[in-house]
Each structure stands twice: as C-alpha cells, then as structure tokens.
Design a protein around this motif. Structure first.
Motif, mmCIF file in Angstrom:
data_model
loop_
_atom_site.group_PDB
_atom_site.id
_atom_site.type_symbol
_atom_site.label_atom_id
_atom_site.label_comp_id
_atom_site.label_asym_id
_atom_site.label_seq_id
_atom_site.Cartn_x
_atom_site.Cartn_y
_atom_site.Cartn_z
ATOM 1 N N LYS A 168 -47.688 -10.959 37.113
ATOM 2 C CA LYS A 168 -47.847 -9.514 37.166
ATOM 3 C C LYS A 168 -49.087 -9.033 36.426
ATOM 4 N N ALA A 169 -49.695 -9.923 35.611
ATOM 5 C CA ALA A 169 -50.938 -9.568 34.937
ATOM 6 C C ALA A 169 -52.153 -9.942 35.774
ATOM 7 N N GLY A 170 -51.962 -10.532 36.969
ATOM 8 C CA GLY A 170 -53.068 -10.874 37.863
ATOM 9 C C GLY A 170 -53.603 -12.271 37.703
ATOM 10 N N ASN A 171 -52.974 -13.125 36.865
ATOM 11 C CA ASN A 171 -53.430 -14.498 36.690
ATOM 12 C C ASN A 171 -52.905 -15.367 37.838
ATOM 13 N N SER B 233 -45.817 -12.050 31.493
ATOM 14 C CA SER B 233 -45.692 -10.814 32.273
ATOM 15 C C SER B 233 -44.692 -10.932 33.421
ATOM 16 N N GLY B 234 -44.397 -12.158 33.820
ATOM 17 C CA GLY B 234 -43.460 -12.353 34.924
ATOM 18 C C GLY B 234 -44.174 -12.649 36.223
ATOM 19 N N LEU B 235 -43.455 -13.268 37.158
ATOM 20 C CA LEU B 235 -44.026 -13.710 38.425
ATOM 21 C C LEU B 235 -44.202 -12.531 39.386
ATOM 22 N N ALA B 236 -45.357 -12.471 40.057
ATOM 23 C CA ALA B 236 -45.621 -11.433 41.060
ATOM 24 C C ALA B 236 -45.416 -11.970 42.474
ATOM 25 N N ASP B 237 -46.059 -13.084 42.831
ATOM 26 C CA ASP B 237 -45.880 -13.639 44.170
ATOM 27 C C ASP B 237 -46.310 -15.101 44.209
ATOM 28 N N PRO C 128 -46.614 -5.394 24.628
ATOM 29 C CA PRO C 128 -47.528 -6.216 23.818
ATOM 30 C C PRO C 128 -48.805 -6.560 24.580
ATOM 31 N N PRO C 129 -49.778 -7.229 23.909
ATOM 32 C CA PRO C 129 -51.085 -7.542 24.524
ATOM 33 C C PRO C 129 -50.939 -8.223 25.884
ATOM 34 N N GLN C 130 -52.017 -8.090 26.685
ATOM 35 C CA GLN C 130 -52.033 -8.564 28.058
ATOM 36 C C GLN C 130 -51.829 -10.080 28.174
ATOM 37 N N ASP C 131 -51.152 -10.476 29.265
ATOM 38 C CA ASP C 131 -50.909 -11.893 29.596
ATOM 39 C C ASP C 131 -52.151 -12.473 30.263
ATOM 40 N N ASN C 132 -52.701 -13.586 29.722
ATOM 41 C CA ASN C 132 -53.866 -14.253 30.315
ATOM 42 C C ASN C 132 -53.536 -15.666 30.800
ATOM 43 N N THR C 133 -52.256 -16.017 30.823
ATOM 44 C CA THR C 133 -51.851 -17.370 31.206
ATOM 45 C C THR C 133 -51.251 -17.358 32.611
ATOM 46 N N PRO C 134 -51.794 -18.196 33.543
ATOM 47 C CA PRO C 134 -51.248 -18.201 34.914
ATOM 48 C C PRO C 134 -49.857 -18.849 34.952
#
Length: 595
Positions: free
Chosen positions: A389-392, A351-355, A313-319
């Motif tokens: 994971k979307a960079g937010n 999108s899920g947590l990256a770091d 689905p559309p990109q995640d823009n929420t941190p």
C-alpha cells in the motif's frame, strides 16, 4: 453397432395408454427434453435422436434405465442406442410396463454420463385405497406457560404417495368444515380446538385429527428502555492509542416491544441515526455518545466511549515478500498431466499488501485474483510480483513447469474373479457354510467398486468376503466398475451348502417359490432371509391375529428389516406391504389362511 447396446425397433403405432418421449441432440451434457412424471401401467417409450429433433452433428446417444441401483425401480431393462444415421433415422420406440416409484435414466455413451434424470411414477388413481396423511403445526409467540400471546397461526399439511392430495378441510371450535387455503390465524382469547382432514384424488378421506391451544391477552405495555453497549476497534500502538483510525460499533437490544432505532453523537455534535459502525480518522481525543429507543418509545440513558487517534508512523519502504507453488497431477518424469495450477502468495508486515500481478510465458502482467490454471501442453514460465500500500513493488520471481497431454481415455472394464473356500464333503458340497471372495483389477483408471447379487437379490456393495450358511443351492453373481465408469460383464458361480447342525427354527414351514399374503400372490421371490427362514415363514399369516391393523403393522416391520438387510428392494417391499393392506387377514370374518 457396439455389442454393449441393443437397438430397439420402431413400433408401427404405440399401443400403450401413455407415450413418454425423450429427445437428444448436439448437447452431450443433457437430454434436449425428457418427461418428469408418469402413471403406473403400460407405456410407449420414444427416444428421438434424429436430425428433425435437433441432432445436426450425427452424435450418438443412448437412453438407458438404471437397473443396478437398489434405491430406484429396476424392473424395466431399457438400453436404446440411437444415431441420426441408423436404420430408424434416430427415432426408436419401446413398449414397457411401469410400476409406482422412481426410475433413474442416463446416457451410457462414454463422456455423456451427465445426461441423466429421474422419472417419478405414481399409482393409477383407481388403485389408490389409502387415505392421505395429514398434520398440523401451531406457531406464534408463547409465554412461559406455553400459551400463545395475542394470536396463533395453524398450518395444515397433507401428503398422498398414490393419487395425490385433492384438498384439506378444517373446522374451528366445532363449526362446520371449510376449505383450507392458507394458515388459519386465531386471535380470540381462550382455549381452541381446530379439527382437520384431507381427501386424495381417489376420494379417500383421512380420519379427522385435531390440535388444541390456548390464546392469552397481550401483556401490559413496555416501559423499560433498551440495553446498550459500544466497542472500539482498530490498530493500536504500544500506548493503547489507535493508529490512523478507529471504528466504534454500537449494539442495543430490547426484550419487550423491540428495538426502534439507535443514535450517536461524536465530540458534542448533534445526535444522528446509527446505521453502521462509525469510523473516526481525525487525530486527537474523541468521545462518542450513544442511546437507543424501543418501539414503545422508551429511550435509554446516554452512554459514551472515549479513545485517542494518533498519526500513522513513518512511510513503508520495504517491498512485500512473495512466493509461488505449482500443483497438479504429475507423471513419473515430474511433468504435469493435462494441467497445472500456480498459487502465488505475498505478505507485507508494514503498510500491507495492495495487489499481486503475474505474467505467463512473456505476456503482459495482469492482476492475480485466484490460482492460475494452465492447460496448454508445453514448457511454461510464470513470472510474478507484488506491490504494497506504500507503492513498493517486489523484484520479479518466476516458476517453470512442463505440461504433457493426458494419456488415452480408459474404455476397458475391470478384470474380476471369485473363489470359494470352505469345508467340502465327498460330494463336493460345502458343509455348514462357504465363503466367496471376489477380486478385481484395472490397469488403466483403477477399480472403483465391486458388487454382488445372491440368489436373485439386488446387487449389493462388496466390501468383504461373503459368507453363505443357508443349506441349499445358491447362485452368486458378481461384477466390478472402474473409475472411468466401465462395468464388467456379470459373472456367476454356483455352490451347494449342506447342514452341519440342526435346522434353524422358523415360525412355520413355507417354501413356496413366491411370497403369498393370504391368497394374494405378490410375485416376489420367497427368498431365504439372514436368520435362515423364508419370507413366507416370517410373515406367518395363518395364525390368529387381534385385528387387521396388527397384521399389516407386523408385515410392515418385516419388510422394513429385510429392506435394510438387502433381501428385498424398494419395489418388492412395497408389493408385499400393499398385499397385506388388501388382504382380509385379521378381520372378524377371516379364518386361518390356507397354503
């Protein structure tokens, strides 16, 4: 030199049959070297904490034998304090007599308690008259009747607590004995008997034992293919389609010859080996076909699973959301004592947590992989943030806290006292029973445990007031240990109990000062047991016995019970059992035992 430690003078020449050497140096976590085993008898203990042995810092150590733990031998009281600068130059010796069992030793210097170990003492071979214990186990594939299919493997084991096992022998189906070096594999169809025995290093051979088992032929060849199944996993949307990717896990089993391999084919392609779950990430409808082959060459019918993958689905823009907690020991002002641990958590539902990253006291950000421990005295600020994971990246947050130094180490033992309650007669003796209540306090680290010893017995854990109801004079010792490891000097009280009811019936009257088994004096104190009888009265060795084995078993049951009740320690129980085995009570030529 502190009064709690006694220096041991260096002997001119060791006089014992064996010399056991401990060395210490600059390390306060362990002894540089220490013996592991010894033989019962006289021994020269050498404790070397000299510069020549490796002590370059002048650090003091002790070699202390533990005499307070009933699970270890406690008949050697040894407490050597050594420093490279003492009158002996750090090298001390002591003459001791060791008995079979296990000794626990340690360094009693504050902060050095990690320096500890065990010394295992075995009986001298000449004193071993007991044959080894031997046992056998049979292993292999069994059928429904308990017979072994194709072959069986017999594993022999033996143990000897005194001189040690010298060897094991076996004989199969009446053949001559041969040396046992590895499990015996038997693959001849039919009934079998394997006889075995063991010999110790003193020459004692155990009675022959045997195991019986039957081997049957391997059943007919496997003609049945494996069972197979598959499952699909992944994130689904509301229509049941898999979002972005799906993972197919194939399983197979074969109860006869066993599984050889699994194969799969995706969307009509050629079969290939299945070694791990198959991840599919191409948008569209998919069919995965699978099959399995067993070790007999049977291949299962092909089966398949179908599934559909749709685009993400559309990109995640929420941190991500973030938070932090600080934990540790606080003082009355809310400051953390010695250290504090900061735990950072973050979550992202799209999108899920990256770091996660953190920065301490204005330093650069670094990756957060585990709770952060801070142990520098002062005020601190820990800043943190997280990226999905979307960079937010979330806005930076921070927690503040203050660390203060730990208070001085506790070196003061607890205060301990005891009181006695009960009904007294005109002479000040207690009638029927008396109750001893022990209390202890420690204003620094707090009380860890209280222990007591009654009438020379081993120290026991004190958990409730102790009731003494045996008529006679009694000596009660007590002590306490705080959480920093400081133990108070043992204190004592004496009291006398007089009967308020008829005396307890015992099998015989025997109030000798030590325990006798026949004519053998074990040297163990003839204590009064929990039922009011002395140990000698419970043994009652002068009555007629069916045989020697019955008497030895009777004594074994008694010392096992008294060991659990705390009347005997490990060494004393072993001495009484050994005397029973060496006595001639119950043998045909043995008459009534004299007192």
């Amino acid at each position: 030199m502190p009064a709690a430690y006694a220096a041991v003078s260096r002997a001119a020449e060791p006089t014992a049959n064996q010399v056991l050497t401990w060395t210490a140096g600059d390390d306060y976590m362990k002894y540089t070297s220490a013996p592991v085993t010894a033989v019962a008898g006289k021994a020269t203990i050498v404790f070397d904490n000299s510069a020549a042995a490796g002590n370059t810092t002048g650090l003091s150590h002790t070699l202390t034998f533990d005499v307070s733990n009933p699970d270890y031998n406690n008949d050697v009281s040894l407490n050597i304090l050594s420093s490279p600068f003492d009158s002996e130059g750090g090298r001390h010796t002591a003459e001791v007599t060791l008995t079979p069992g296990v000794y626990h030793y340690f360094c009693a210097m504050p902060g050095h308690q990690m320096m500890s170990g065990e010394l295992i003492v075995t009986a001298a071979p000449d004193d071993d008259t007991t044959a080894p214990d031997a046992s056998a186990t049979v292993a292999g594939t069994k059928d429904s009747s308990g017979n072994y299919v194709g072959s069986a493997s017999v594993t022999l084991t033996a143990s000897d607590a005194e001189s040690g096992v010298a060897g094991i022998e076996y004989a199969l189906d009446g053949a001559s004995y041969g040396a046992y070096t590895a499990p015996v594999v038997v693959n001849t169809v039919g009934h079998h008997t394997l006889t075995y025995r063991a010999t110790d290093k003193a020459g004692n051979t155990s009675p022959a034992k045997s195991v019986e088992f039957t081997i049957v032929a391997t059943p007919p060849q496997d003609n049945t293919p494996p069972d197979t199944s598959a499952t699909v996993s992944g994130t689904k949307d509301s229509s049941g389609n898999y979002v972005s990717s799906a993972t197919v896990t194939v399983t197979a089993s074969d109860t006869e010859s066993g599984l050889a391999d699994i194969e799969y084919a995706l969307d009509g392609a050629s079969y290939r080996a299945y070694t791990a779950p198959v991840e599919v990430n191409t948008v569209g409808h998919h069919t995965l076909t699978y099959r399995a082959t067993d070790k007999a060459g049977n291949t299962s019918p092909a089966k398949s699973v179908e599934f559909t993958i749709v685009a993400t689905p559309p990109q995640d823009n929420t941190p991500p959301d973030t938070s932090a907690t600080v934990s540790g020991t606080k003082d009355s002002s809310g400051n953390y004592v010695s250290s504090a641990t900061v735990t950072v958590t973050a979550s992202d539902t799209e999108s899920g947590l990256a770091d996660i990253e953190y920065a301490l006291d204005g330093a650069s950000y670094r990756a957060y992989t585990a709770p952060v421990e801070v142990n520098t005295v002062g005020h601190h600020t820990l800043t943190y943030r997280a990226t999905d994971k979307a960079g937010n990246t979330s806005p930076a947050k921070s927690v503040e806290f203050t660390i203060v130094a730990a208070p001085p180490q506790d070196r003061t033992p607890p205060q301990v006292s005891a009181s006695v309650s009960g009904t007294k007669n005109d002479s000040g003796d207690y009638v029927g029973s008396a109750t001893v209540t022990v209390t202890a306090s420690d204003t620094d680290s707090g009380v860890a445990r209280i222990e007591y010893s009654l009438d020379g017995g081993p120290y026991l854990q004190y958990s409730a007031p102790v009731v003494i109801d045996r008529a006679g004079s009694h000596a009660f010792l007590y002590r306490a240990t705080d959480k920093a490891g400081n133990t108070s000097t043992p204190q004592s009280l004496s009291l006398t109990i007089v009967d308020s009811k008829p005396p307890t019936y015992c099998p015989e009257t025997d109030d000798r000062s030590t325990v006798f088994v026949g004519s053998i004096n074990t040297g163990v104190p003839n204590r009064v047991t929990t039922n009011g009888c002395t140990i000698n009265e419970l043994i009652e060795d002068h009555r007629a016995w069916d045989n020697h084995g019955t008497f030895v078993s009777h004594v074994g049951d008694i010392v096992t019970t008294l060991r659990k009740e705390g009347v005997l320690d490990q060494r004393e129980a072993a001495e009484i059992k050994k005397a029973a085995g060496h006595s001639d009570i119950g043998m045909p030529s043995h008459g009534p035992a004299g007192h």
